[in-house]
Design a protein around this motif. Structure first.
Motif, PDB file in Angstrom:
ATOM      1  N   ALA A   1     -70.557 -47.193 -84.457  1.00  0.00           N
ATOM      2  CA  ALA A   1     -71.097 -48.381 -83.805  1.00  0.00           C
ATOM      3  C   ALA A   1     -72.484 -48.073 -83.238  1.00  0.00           C
ATOM      4  O   ALA A   1     -72.794 -46.917 -82.942  1.00  0.00           O
TER       5      ALA A   1
ATOM      6  N   LEU B   1     -76.114 -48.583 -77.182  1.00  0.00           N
ATOM      7  CA  LEU B   1     -76.592 -49.666 -76.320  1.00  0.00           C
ATOM      8  C   LEU B   1     -78.010 -49.330 -75.825  1.00  0.00           C
ATOM      9  O   LEU B   1     -78.311 -48.160 -75.661  1.00  0.00           O
TER      10      LEU B   1
ATOM     11  N   ALA C   1     -67.646 -50.986 -67.805  1.00  0.00           N
ATOM     12  CA  ALA C   1     -67.337 -51.545 -69.130  1.00  0.00           C
ATOM     13  C   ALA C   1     -67.427 -50.446 -70.178  1.00  0.00           C
ATOM     14  O   ALA C   1     -68.157 -49.469 -70.015  1.00  0.00           O
ATOM     15  N   VAL C   2     -66.654 -50.617 -71.238  1.00  0.00           N
ATOM     16  CA  VAL C   2     -66.653 -49.661 -72.348  1.00  0.00           C
ATOM     17  C   VAL C   2     -67.053 -50.408 -73.616  1.00  0.00           C
ATOM     18  O   VAL C   2     -66.485 -51.463 -73.916  1.00  0.00           O
ATOM     19  N   HIS C   3     -68.023 -49.896 -74.329  1.00  0.00           N
ATOM     20  CA  HIS C   3     -68.471 -50.525 -75.568  1.00  0.00           C
ATOM     21  C   HIS C   3     -68.133 -49.626 -76.753  1.00  0.00           C
ATOM     22  O   HIS C   3     -68.178 -48.399 -76.632  1.00  0.00           O
ATOM     23  N   ASN C   4     -67.832 -50.247 -77.855  1.00  0.00           N
ATOM     24  CA  ASN C   4     -67.598 -49.582 -79.144  1.00  0.00           C
ATOM     25  C   ASN C   4     -66.247 -48.862 -79.247  1.00  0.00           C
ATOM     26  O   ASN C   4     -65.979 -48.238 -80.267  1.00  0.00           O
ATOM     27  N   ALA C   5     -65.445 -48.922 -78.208  1.00  0.00           N
ATOM     28  CA  ALA C   5     -64.121 -48.279 -78.294  1.00  0.00           C
ATOM     29  C   ALA C   5     -63.078 -49.336 -78.672  1.00  0.00           C
ATOM     30  O   ALA C   5     -63.263 -50.524 -78.401  1.00  0.00           O
TER      31      ALA C   5
ATOM     32  N   SER D   1     -70.106 -46.151 -75.837  1.00  0.00           N
ATOM     33  CA  SER D   1     -71.075 -46.381 -74.763  1.00  0.00           C
ATOM     34  C   SER D   1     -70.318 -46.875 -73.537  1.00  0.00           C
ATOM     35  O   SER D   1     -69.378 -47.662 -73.655  1.00  0.00           O
TER      36      SER D   1
ATOM     37  N   GLY E   1     -59.588 -54.292 -81.519  1.00  0.00           N
ATOM     38  CA  GLY E   1     -60.817 -53.497 -81.494  1.00  0.00           C
ATOM     39  C   GLY E   1     -60.912 -52.417 -82.550  1.00  0.00           C
ATOM     40  O   GLY E   1     -61.519 -51.376 -82.298  1.00  0.00           O
TER      41      GLY E   1
ATOM     42  N   LEU F   1     -68.081 -54.343 -80.139  1.00  0.00           N
ATOM     43  CA  LEU F   1     -66.831 -54.180 -79.381  1.00  0.00           C
ATOM     44  C   LEU F   1     -67.134 -54.010 -77.896  1.00  0.00           C
ATOM     45  O   LEU F   1     -68.013 -53.243 -77.518  1.00  0.00           O
ATOM     46  N   GLU F   2     -66.392 -54.738 -77.072  1.00  0.00           N
ATOM     47  CA  GLU F   2     -66.575 -54.633 -75.627  1.00  0.00           C
ATOM     48  C   GLU F   2     -65.199 -54.573 -74.978  1.00  0.00           C
ATOM     49  O   GLU F   2     -64.365 -55.475 -75.184  1.00  0.00           O
ATOM     50  N   ASP F   3     -64.936 -53.526 -74.243  1.00  0.00           N
ATOM     51  CA  ASP F   3     -63.641 -53.323 -73.592  1.00  0.00           C
ATOM     52  C   ASP F   3     -62.476 -53.497 -74.574  1.00  0.00           C
ATOM     53  O   ASP F   3     -61.453 -54.126 -74.269  1.00  0.00           O
ATOM     54  N   GLY F   4     -62.659 -52.982 -75.769  1.00  0.00           N
ATOM     55  CA  GLY F   4     -61.588 -52.979 -76.755  1.00  0.00           C
ATOM     56  C   GLY F   4     -61.387 -54.277 -77.504  1.00  0.00           C
ATOM     57  O   GLY F   4     -60.402 -54.421 -78.232  1.00  0.00           O
TER      58      GLY F   4
END
Lengths: 156, 407
Positions: A104, A107, B32-36, B22, A81, A117-120
């Motif tokens: 990034a 949303l 859920a975690v986005h962009n990390a 996000s 990620g 990127l989603e959940d790393g």
């Protein structure tokens, strides 16, 4: 074939700028990579003295003709990620200005974003906007070239 | 209930403090975690592998916050000397509180990497320094060097935020920015670098000498170092990240003149082009500790957390604040086992909380409670949190304020 650009193709052309194909050699090189021209469209390259270069050009352009999809294979297990694909992708900034500054997009993701990127882990969101997919197809390999984990592979 | 998406949250996974995260939240839980990156996601997402502490403990048994604070204050009052350990995993407000507490009760501070910070400070005082911000790396830099630094593993999005970002004067991003990596081993960061220099036997000083002489116009025998010298010569703005490979006490003790040489090199290079340096420490608020200590007016003893055993005697008390001191070194574990009372302030269960006489779990900074933190380039950021602070919990700064009042 990874990393071939218009200059590499140009070096294989006769570089006469004769315009028999309707354009200058550099422009012809770009069109070859896009898939809109074929090596045989250049009359001087068909001369016997250029036979070796013609073979090399065919080797470059043949996979492009066959590519009906992007050929991108994403190995999520290898991905950590880092987000390089999200930012380096030349298409993503077209749909999200944040990508220009290395950040990034918020949303909900703008329509057209290819990588996110989603959940790393990296995910492909809308492959139909990839430069390898939409005509004129280009042999873009930016995501594959820069991924430090070799998680992206382009199989064409 | 519908899922709510919260944009532009701050990640406290590493010192980069990404503020473009996000998070999907439903009923007070993160879905859920986005962009990390993976590291940041693991910090933010609830996980069974990270046992969280929900209530204070006194002597291993559950207690109310009031009782635990009273017991902690009683232990602190009865101590001959208090040593406060940690500070790199708490907010700026909590760090300021730690400094206040140390000043008020005459405690000592044990800070991670303090030895390295001290050597850096001494060297900076002697030679001067040119710092840069991430914004400068984005907008101005055309050569970015990572010296013994491996951000792909330790701050995964640092490359994106510097090398690949398109800036005001570098609008093509990576196309006009060169990436050079100097390291002892082929790190993942080195994989895709334009210039890769593998250093033999930690001979970083040799590379530095070659670069100095190359920039002075002499011939450089190593072709890769020569490439880097040429890149330096043609660059307008070079940013140099210095990392864990040379910023550790073993290396600095073994190579005492290296830091001075590096800073002198940066200053000398500035005569013809802009060159700036930034030391990389990856704990999420390591820079906050540095800033707070640099501006603290209090008079207290400060030392490296690894030297804790040699500074603690019978009758002393350790206040471990957001730091798992027992896991840091075998000496610390022995210290905790020897009966020196430990008061631990941590939101997750660690060997330190297991050995502690009093445990005070704060809300999780950056997820449940806000505040400010200092990014690795010295920029202070407000932590934007996806969740609200749970009822009955206190932030790290609030716990410290209570301790300060009672001690």
């Amino acid at each position: 074939m990874g990393g071939i650009n218009a200059l590499d193709v140009y070096k294989l052309l006769p570089k006469t700028n004769c315009k028999k194909c309707g354009m200058l050699c550099m422009q012809f090189a770009v069109e070859l990579l896009k898939g809109t021209k074929q090596p045989e469209d250049c009359p001087p390259i068909l001369e016997p003295k250029n036979a070796q270069n013609l073979e090399k050009l065919r080797a470059i352009t043949e996979p492009l003709k066959q590519a009906t999809e992007t050929g991108i294979v994403l190995n999520e297990d290898a991905c950590d990620g880092c987000g390089i694909c999200v930012i380096a992708c030349p298409v993503n900034p077209r749909f999200s200005l944040e990508c220009l500054s290395g950040k990034a997009p918020d949303l909900p993701l703008p329509k057209g974003i290819i990588y996110a990127l989603e959940d790393g882990k990296c995910k492909i969101k809308s492959i139909e906007e990839c430069r390898r997919y939409t005509p004129p197809r280009t042999n873009c390999r930016v995501c594959e070239i820069y991924c430090p984990r070799y998680a992206i592979e382009i199989k064409t | 209930m519908s899922v709510e998406t919260k944009n532009r949250m701050t990640c406290t996974g590493c010192a980069l403090l990404c503020d473009d995260i996000s998070v999907d939240v439903q009923l007070g839980k993160i879905l859920a975690v986005h962009n990390a990156c993976l590291r940041g996601s693991k910090k933010i997402l609830p996980s069974g592998a990270k046992p969280l502490l929900n209530a204070p403990l006194v002597g291993g048994k559950g207690a109310s916050f009031d009782d635990a604070l009273a017991e902690a204050a009683r232990i602190l009052k009865g101590a001959r000397k208090v040593v406060i350990a940690g500070g790199t995993h708490v907010t700026n407000e909590a760090i300021a509180g730690l400094v206040n507490l140390a000043t008020k009760i005459g405690a000592s501070l044990a800070v991670p990497d303090f030895d390295v910070h001290q050597q850096l400070t001494t060297s900076i005082k002697k030679n001067g320094i040119e710092f840069f911000t991430l914004g400068e790396a984005v907008n101005n830099a055309d050569l970015i060097v990572f010296w013994a630094a491996n951000p792909v593993d330790l701050a995964p999005k640092l490359l994106v935020r510097t090398v690949f970002a398109r800036g005001r004067y570098r609008q093509s991003g990576k196309e006009v920015k060169k990436l050079a990596v100097i390291d002892d081993y082929p790190s993942p960061t080195m994989e895709r670098a334009d210039i890769k220099i593998l250093v033999d036997d930690q001979n970083h000083a040799g590379v530095l000498d070659s670069m100095s002489s190359g920039l002075a116009g002499q011939k450089v025998s190593d072709p890769l170092t020569n490439d880097l010298v040429e890149a330096f010569k043609t660059s307008e703005y070079c940013t140099l990240f210095v990392g864990e490979g040379i910023l550790n006490r073993q290396f600095l003790h073994g190579h005492p003149g290296f830091l001075d040489g590096l800073l002198r090199f940066v200053r000398a290079s500035n005569e013809k082009r802009r060159v700036a340096l930034l030391p990389l420490f990856y704990s999420w608020n390591a820079a906050g500790v540095l800033h707070e200590l640099a501006s603290a007016a209090g008079n207290f003893e400060c030392f490296d957390v690894l030297d804790l055993p040699s500074h603690v005697e019978d009758g002393d008390v350790i206040l471990a604040f957001g730091s798992d001191i027992v896991s840091k070194c075998a000496g610390n574990a022995a210290l905790a086992a020897s009966g020196v009372p430990v008061i631990a302030v941590d939101f997750k269960r660690t060997p330190t909380t297991d050995a502690a006489r009093v445990v005070l779990p704060p809300s999780i900074s950056g997820i449940e409670s806000g505040g400010t933190a200092t990014r690795l380039d010295g920029t202070s950021l407000v932590l934007r949190t996806p969740l609200q602070e749970p009822d009955g919990k206190k932030s790290d700064a609030e716990i410290l304020a209570e301790l300060l009042g009672r001690a």
